[in-house]
Design a protein around this motif. Structure first.
Motif, mmCIF file in Angstrom:
data_model
loop_
_atom_site.group_PDB
_atom_site.id
_atom_site.type_symbol
_atom_site.label_atom_id
_atom_site.label_comp_id
_atom_site.label_asym_id
_atom_site.label_seq_id
_atom_site.Cartn_x
_atom_site.Cartn_y
_atom_site.Cartn_z
ATOM 1 N N LEU A 160 0.828 -1.214 0.000
ATOM 2 C CA LEU A 160 0.000 0.000 0.000
ATOM 3 C C LEU A 160 0.863 1.266 0.000
ATOM 4 C CD1 LEU A 160 -2.726 1.457 0.164
ATOM 5 C CD2 LEU A 160 -2.681 1.110 2.644
ATOM 6 N N ASP A 161 1.966 1.251 0.759
ATOM 7 C CA ASP A 161 2.859 2.419 0.754
ATOM 8 C C ASP A 161 3.392 2.671 -0.653
ATOM 9 O OD1 ASP A 161 2.726 2.868 3.558
ATOM 10 O OD2 ASP A 161 4.211 1.297 3.897
ATOM 11 N N ALA A 162 3.730 1.588 -1.336
ATOM 12 C CA ALA A 162 4.250 1.730 -2.705
ATOM 13 C C ALA A 162 3.171 2.313 -3.620
ATOM 14 C CB ALA A 162 4.734 0.375 -3.218
ATOM 15 N N LEU A 163 1.937 1.848 -3.466
ATOM 16 C CA LEU A 163 0.841 2.387 -4.279
ATOM 17 C C LEU A 163 0.618 3.873 -3.981
ATOM 18 C CD1 LEU A 163 -1.822 -0.476 -4.138
ATOM 19 C CD2 LEU A 163 -0.482 0.227 -6.132
ATOM 20 N N ASN A 164 0.657 4.224 -2.704
ATOM 21 C CA ASN A 164 0.453 5.632 -2.338
ATOM 22 C C ASN A 164 1.558 6.512 -2.908
ATOM 23 O OD1 ASN A 164 -1.900 5.119 -0.975
ATOM 24 N ND2 ASN A 164 -0.965 5.026 1.048
ATOM 25 N N HIS A 165 2.775 5.995 -2.869
ATOM 26 C CA HIS A 165 3.886 6.768 -3.433
ATOM 27 C C HIS A 165 3.688 6.937 -4.945
ATOM 28 C CE1 HIS A 165 7.891 8.484 -3.533
ATOM 29 N NE2 HIS A 165 8.076 7.819 -4.664
ATOM 30 N N ARG B 121 -8.952 1.428 -3.315
ATOM 31 C CA ARG B 121 -9.532 1.786 -2.018
ATOM 32 C C ARG B 121 -8.500 1.573 -0.923
ATOM 33 N NH1 ARG B 121 -14.135 -1.668 -3.842
ATOM 34 N NH2 ARG B 121 -15.910 -0.317 -4.331
ATOM 35 N N TRP B 122 -8.468 2.462 0.038
ATOM 36 C CA TRP B 122 -7.680 2.219 1.248
ATOM 37 C C TRP B 122 -8.125 3.192 2.304
ATOM 38 C CZ3 TRP B 122 -3.601 5.208 3.708
ATOM 39 C CH2 TRP B 122 -3.359 6.462 3.108
ATOM 40 N N SER B 123 -7.886 2.830 3.580
ATOM 41 C CA SER B 123 -8.074 3.828 4.620
ATOM 42 C C SER B 123 -7.150 3.620 5.811
ATOM 43 C CB SER B 123 -9.518 3.903 5.095
ATOM 44 O OG SER B 123 -9.611 4.876 6.111
ATOM 45 N N CYS B 124 -7.352 2.562 6.607
ATOM 46 C CA CYS B 124 -6.761 2.570 7.959
ATOM 47 C C CYS B 124 -5.264 2.323 7.982
ATOM 48 C CB CYS B 124 -7.481 1.571 8.854
ATOM 49 S SG CYS B 124 -7.031 -0.150 8.542
ATOM 50 N N HIS B 125 -4.726 1.617 7.009
ATOM 51 C CA HIS B 125 -3.309 1.242 7.010
ATOM 52 C C HIS B 125 -2.944 0.493 8.282
ATOM 53 C CE1 HIS B 125 1.060 1.376 6.669
ATOM 54 N NE2 HIS B 125 0.984 1.966 5.489
ATOM 55 N N MET B 126 -3.896 -0.260 8.845
ATOM 56 C CA MET B 126 -3.570 -1.065 10.023
ATOM 57 C C MET B 126 -4.386 -2.362 10.074
ATOM 58 S SD MET B 126 -5.084 1.533 12.940
ATOM 59 C CE MET B 126 -4.954 0.423 14.350
ATOM 60 N N LYS C 122 -4.793 -10.431 -0.975
ATOM 61 C CA LYS C 122 -4.059 -9.896 0.187
ATOM 62 C C LYS C 122 -4.625 -8.525 0.543
ATOM 63 C CE LYS C 122 -0.385 -12.712 0.510
ATOM 64 N NZ LYS C 122 -0.064 -13.455 1.731
ATOM 65 N N LEU C 123 -4.430 -8.119 1.795
ATOM 66 C CA LEU C 123 -4.596 -6.710 2.139
ATOM 67 C C LEU C 123 -3.295 -6.013 1.752
ATOM 68 C CD1 LEU C 123 -6.138 -6.862 5.746
ATOM 69 C CD2 LEU C 123 -7.339 -6.538 3.571
ATOM 70 N N ALA C 124 -3.395 -4.933 0.991
ATOM 71 C CA ALA C 124 -2.163 -4.252 0.556
ATOM 72 C C ALA C 124 -1.395 -3.685 1.747
ATOM 73 C CB ALA C 124 -2.508 -3.143 -0.431
ATOM 74 N N CYS C 125 -2.113 -3.409 2.854
ATOM 75 C CA CYS C 125 -1.426 -2.862 4.030
ATOM 76 C C CYS C 125 -0.789 -3.959 4.876
ATOM 77 C CB CYS C 125 -2.380 -2.033 4.885
ATOM 78 S SG CYS C 125 -3.650 -2.988 5.719
ATOM 79 N N LYS C 126 -1.055 -5.224 4.511
ATOM 80 C CA LYS C 126 -0.451 -6.324 5.268
ATOM 81 C C LYS C 126 0.577 -7.071 4.431
ATOM 82 C CE LYS C 126 -1.579 -9.842 8.618
ATOM 83 N NZ LYS C 126 -2.427 -10.920 9.097
ATOM 84 N N ALA C 127 0.657 -6.716 3.148
ATOM 85 C CA ALA C 127 1.622 -7.372 2.251
ATOM 86 C C ALA C 127 2.929 -6.594 2.333
ATOM 87 C CB ALA C 127 1.082 -7.369 0.826
ATOM 88 N N SER D 261 -10.469 -2.312 3.531
ATOM 89 C CA SER D 261 -10.673 -1.643 2.238
ATOM 90 C C SER D 261 -9.753 -2.135 1.133
ATOM 91 C CB SER D 261 -10.418 -0.136 2.375
ATOM 92 O OG SER D 261 -11.224 0.435 3.362
ATOM 93 N N CYS D 262 -8.495 -2.463 1.485
ATOM 94 C CA CYS D 262 -7.452 -2.541 0.455
ATOM 95 C C CYS D 262 -7.172 -3.960 -0.025
ATOM 96 C CB CYS D 262 -6.180 -1.840 0.925
ATOM 97 S SG CYS D 262 -5.369 -2.641 2.329
ATOM 98 N N GLY D 263 -8.194 -4.813 -0.034
ATOM 99 C CA GLY D 263 -8.011 -6.159 -0.572
ATOM 100 C C GLY D 263 -7.742 -6.123 -2.062
ATOM 101 N N MET D 264 -6.731 -6.836 -2.513
ATOM 102 C CA MET D 264 -6.418 -6.908 -3.947
ATOM 103 C C MET D 264 -5.581 -8.155 -4.201
ATOM 104 S SD MET D 264 -3.923 -3.517 -4.073
ATOM 105 C CE MET D 264 -5.077 -2.387 -3.323
ATOM 106 N N MET D 265 -5.433 -8.530 -5.466
ATOM 107 C CA MET D 265 -4.607 -9.684 -5.795
ATOM 108 C C MET D 265 -3.165 -9.203 -5.925
ATOM 109 S SD MET D 265 -7.082 -11.870 -5.954
ATOM 110 C CE MET D 265 -6.347 -13.394 -6.567
ATOM 111 N N ILE D 266 -2.287 -9.776 -5.135
ATOM 112 C CA ILE D 266 -0.879 -9.405 -5.203
ATOM 113 C C ILE D 266 -0.101 -10.663 -5.583
ATOM 114 C CG2 ILE D 266 1.086 -8.476 -3.923
ATOM 115 C CD1 ILE D 266 -0.955 -6.875 -2.264
ATOM 116 N N ASN D 267 0.527 -10.624 -6.724
ATOM 117 C CA ASN D 267 1.155 -11.821 -7.306
ATOM 118 C C ASN D 267 0.183 -13.003 -7.300
ATOM 119 O OD1 ASN D 267 3.469 -10.472 -7.924
ATOM 120 N ND2 ASN D 267 4.740 -11.406 -6.339
ATOM 121 N N GLY D 268 -1.053 -12.728 -7.646
ATOM 122 C CA GLY D 268 -2.040 -13.786 -7.817
ATOM 123 C C GLY D 268 -2.745 -14.247 -6.560
#
Lengths: 585, 253
Positions: free
Chosen positions: B42-47, B59-64, B79-84, B69-76
């Protein structure tokens, strides 16, 4: 433009908005309710609250104690009639949540358990492990699903209130998936839009907390009250700002400087208490403003810890042991492992104070009514003045319930007597709102970038409106914000698609934050005293003669806000000395 | 504390882009993003959004790891982007797509309507067994009774389990892991008496009997809710119901 007709429209579907919607559905079942949010309700930032919610329930506790802890904790800037209502409603609301299924932690005999929290003389915080806000939000959201009269508008971004004949009669909102604007025509509007701490560079808040509700009310003429009071939470992670709940200390965690010394005893919060046996309202269970200020003091004295992320102090939980940490603070453990790659079971955790909560907000009376007829507000976006100059941890999760419901009752009463509006005037205002968005899309001359202005806002808020403030710093920040607000008129959108346009939404959010930020800086510049979370290096004492008053910021177009004052309501507790020195006398 | 947490690292993000106003179909775009090793995706996406391409929608919000909000497919994988955490992605390229099995609204934003409808259908709220009013005090619930359902109450509605579930991919009518887990959460709550009402939704062919017990839902759940266990418990309980009804009708349920 499509018009959506309703009786009561609620902006914001976090804890306060959902509680208001359920109260309307249950207590005024014939009313149509529109619940609007820029996110799905369960994404609201209520979910991030960890520690718990304060309400008197145990035999050793009393309403008087909760009252005095709150008023003293707020450095006597609380309105005592509002506090009185709050504390008496608190246990009823928390019990109501229990009846709706909230998974509160329990005693062995099956009754609700409570835990100690900062600034509280008696333990009275109801909790659901360290995910209390999450469970409150989901319990409310799931409960709300059974009421067909609550019509939800998820992912609608509210832009402007519609005010005619001196009263609020609705608002405009963008349906995010299509980009189309809708007009919500309502007999009454409740704003429950949350706080605005994203105006600061380093904060615990979710991305959505951009003061939209505050700014909308402010622009429509409702004053923002006590905006200079911004709460720093003492224990945030130094890289991400992620909150580690006060329950870390409630459960017995201690704060140490680089010499492994429990420094709070040097800041009027001693004497030292036995490690792992926290004593209420002293040392690590002092109030948030005092603890944060003490950490700042250690940094000034060169007694902070140098870490890859800058100067910190230690939070030590190791003596609690793995079992207790897993049972009471599992989320804290997960967060430390994810973001710091450190395990609090085995290591001390570096922490720094981080912006967490706005005590200020839209001025309301004790019935949650703003000064604009037809407009009500509740939760962090509002300032009913139960938090004064410093909120006590675990009062805000109760505030959203107590005043969410109160706003609903007031709105229902108001709607019953409301007259029809002037349709032509309201349509014209909605069209003007649409025209402003269209102009942003059509603009080709814009030169200012959204991320660039946001960065400058963050820098100036961090520099001038932080944990300790000066006249010079606040004046500089106020001037910078005035400049940024002018430059904002010339921003440029890169994304010209109407579908889920987050470039547009972040632009609108930035405008809202800038409006609120200027109210913070100017209110702070004018308050020449130190009280609670507003600490001035040039006016170090509390000055009750001049400033036992709420500051009221009035929107003034592109000019800085006009600041006025309003008396604090004192009923039974005259201003006194805040004492966090335990049993020492 | 010297280590490589703050080390700089260049990462290629390969991101699915789709704007229904101008694209016939989705396509991938590649961005070279300067990152820091301790960041999450998520940090990379925000940057990326702030400095390279402001048009990217997600979508994103809490970063915790709690707002969902930030569910997405990461390398298939969902994942939550804030937990990957980037430290768990050593390769130079990370591929990011919207959650599988949901229609794409735009870029990484998926359409959540189906999930929201299903959530509502299973009546995920307390239907009291024996009604008390709040002035009578709390329903007593021992720590052991709390433990029976607490795990299933941890669901943050992030929808990762739907993106992981092969059955939901094949049969979109399937009510799915999160909604069934929430129904089960209330069924297991000592204060609740609404199980029969919920069974009408979940003990059906669109409910638990659609599940083939692959268990992918539990593997991807960021909150260890273990929806697969919830589904299995519902299956066992509804089998018992069936026998009671058909062969032992003299036994009171």
């Amino acid at each position: 433009m499509e018009t959506i007709q309703t009786d009561v429209a609620i902006i914001g579907a976090g804890g306060a908005g959902l509680r208001a919607a359920i109260a309307l559905a249950q207590e005024s079942p014939k009313l149509r309710i529109a619940l609007i949010s820029k996110v799905y309700p369960m994404r609201s930032h209520t979910c991030a609250a960890e520690g718990g919610a304060a309400g008197v329930i145990k035999d050793n506790d009393s309403f008087e104690q909760h009252f005095h802890d709150t008023v003293g904790g707020g450095d006597w800037l609380c309105d005592q009639d509002a506090v009185d209502y709050h504390i008496h409603e608190a246990p009823k609301e928390l019990m109501q949540l229990e009846h709706w299924g909230c998974p509160w932690n329990r005693e062995d005999n099956g009754s609700v358990a409570v835990r100690p929290f900062g600034g509280m003389k008696i333990e009275r915080t109801w909790f659901a492990a360290d995910k209390s806000g999450f469970h409150i939000l989901h319990t409310l959201f799931q409960t709300s699903l059974q009421f067909p009269q609550i019509q939800r508008y998820d992912e609608y971004f509210a832009t402007d209130l519609l005010v005619d004949d001196g009263r609020c009669q609705g608002f405009t909102a963008i349906e995010m998936k299509s980009g189309s604007m809708r007009r919500f025509k309502a007999g009454a509007v409740i704003i429950a839009g949350g706080g605005a701490s994203r105006m600061f560079p380093f904060n615990t808040n979710g991305a959505i907390k951009t003061g939209d509700g505050m700014a909308m009310a402010y622009r429509a003429g409702a004053p923002l009250k006590d905006m200079e009071f911004v709460q720093y939470h003492p224990t945030g992670l130094p890289n991400t700002g992620t909150l580690l709940t006060e329950a870390c200390r409630g459960e017995g965690g201690v704060l140490l400087n680089k010499d492994n010394y429990r420094f709070l005893q040097d800041y009027g919060m001693g004497p030292e208490t036995p490690k792992g046996q926290p004593v209420l309202k002293t040392m690590e269970l002092g109030p948030r403003d005092r603890v944060s200020q003490a950490i700042w003091g250690e940094m000034q004295k060169g007694r902070a810890v140098d870490t890859p992320w800058g100067k910190c102090v230690w939070l030590d939980l190791r003596h609690l042991g793995e079992k207790k940490i897993n049972e009471r603070l599992p989320f804290v453990r997960d967060i430390c492992i994810s973001y710091l790659a450190m395990d609090p079971v085995h290591e001390m955790i570096p922490i720094v104070p981080v912006v967490h909560y706005m005590m200020g907000g839209i001025h309301t009376d004790t019935k949650a009514a703003t000064s604009l007829p037809g407009l009500f507000a509740a939760g962090e976006c509002a300032c009913v003045s139960i938090n004064g100059a410093n909120r006590l941890g675990s009062n805000s999760l109760v505030e959203i319930l107590v005043f969410g419901r109160r706003a609903a009752l007031s709105a229902a009463e108001y709607v019953a007597a409301a007259k029809p509006g002037n349709e032509a005037a309201l349509v014209a205002q909605a069209d003007a709102s649409q025209a402003r968005i269209d102009e942003l899309f059509a603009r080709s001359s814009g030169t200012e970038s959204i991320a660039g202005l946001r960065k400058e806002m963050h820098e100036t808020m961090g520099d001038g409106a932080g944990i300790y403030r000066t006249q010079e710093g606040l004046a500089k920040t106020s001037a910078k914000l005035a400049e940024l607000r002018r430059r904002y008129q010339n921003i440029k959108l890169h994304d010209k698609s109407r579908v889920y346009n987050t470039d547009l939404l972040t632009a609108l959010e930035l405008g809202n934050m800038l409006d609120c930020a200027e109210a913070v800086a100017v209110s702070g510049r004018e308050r020449k005293e130190s009280r609670g979370a507003h600490q001035r290096l040039d006016f170090t004492a509390r000055d009750d003669d001049k400033y036992l008053r709420h500051s009221m910021a009035y929107f003034n177009g592109l000019e800085p806000p006009r600041i006025d004052y309003r008396d604090v309501v004192i009923t039974t507790s005259p201003p006194g000395v805040r004492d966090y020195s335990g049993e020492k006398k | 504390m010297t280590d490589n947490r703050l080390a700089a690292r260049q990462i290629e993000l390969e991101i699915l882009r789709y704007d229904p106003e101008k694209d016939q179909e989705p396509h991938f775009e590649r961005y070279s993003v300067p990152c820091i090793n301790e960041w999450c995706v998520l940090d990379a996406l925000n940057h990326l959004k702030d400095s390279i391409d402001p048009t990217l929608a997600y979508r994103w919000s809490c970063h915790m790891q709690v707002c969902g909000s930030c569910g997405m497919m990461i390398n298939g994988e969902p994942k939550l982007a804030c937990k990957a955490m980037l430290r768990d992605y050593p390769d130079a390229v990370i591929r990011i797509e919207p959650l599988a099995h949901f229609p794409v609204e735009r870029d990484l934003v998926s359409v959540a309507d189906d999930f929201m409808d299903k959530l509502k259908r299973v009546k995920p709220y307390l239907i009291p067994g024996k009604v008390r009013v709040p002035t009578e005090g709390e329903y007593k619930q021992t720590p052991a009774q709390l433990k029976r359902y607490r795990q299933f109450a941890m669901c943050i509605n992030c929808m990762l389990c739907y993106a992981a579930c092969p059955e939901y991919g094949l049969q979109p009518k399937f009510i799915g892991p999160a909604a069934i887990s929430l129904a089960h959460r209330y069924n297991q709550d000592s204060r609740d008496g609404g199980r029969d009402e919920r069974q009408e939704e979940i003990a059906t062919n669109e409910g638990v009997w659609e599940c083939t017990f692959v268990g992918a839902c539990s593997e991807v759940c960021p909150k260890h809710v273990d929806p697969a266990a919830a589904l299995q418990q519902v299956k066992v309980a509804s089998t018992v119901d069936w026998y009671l009804e058909h062969f032992m009708s003299w036994v009171k349920k």
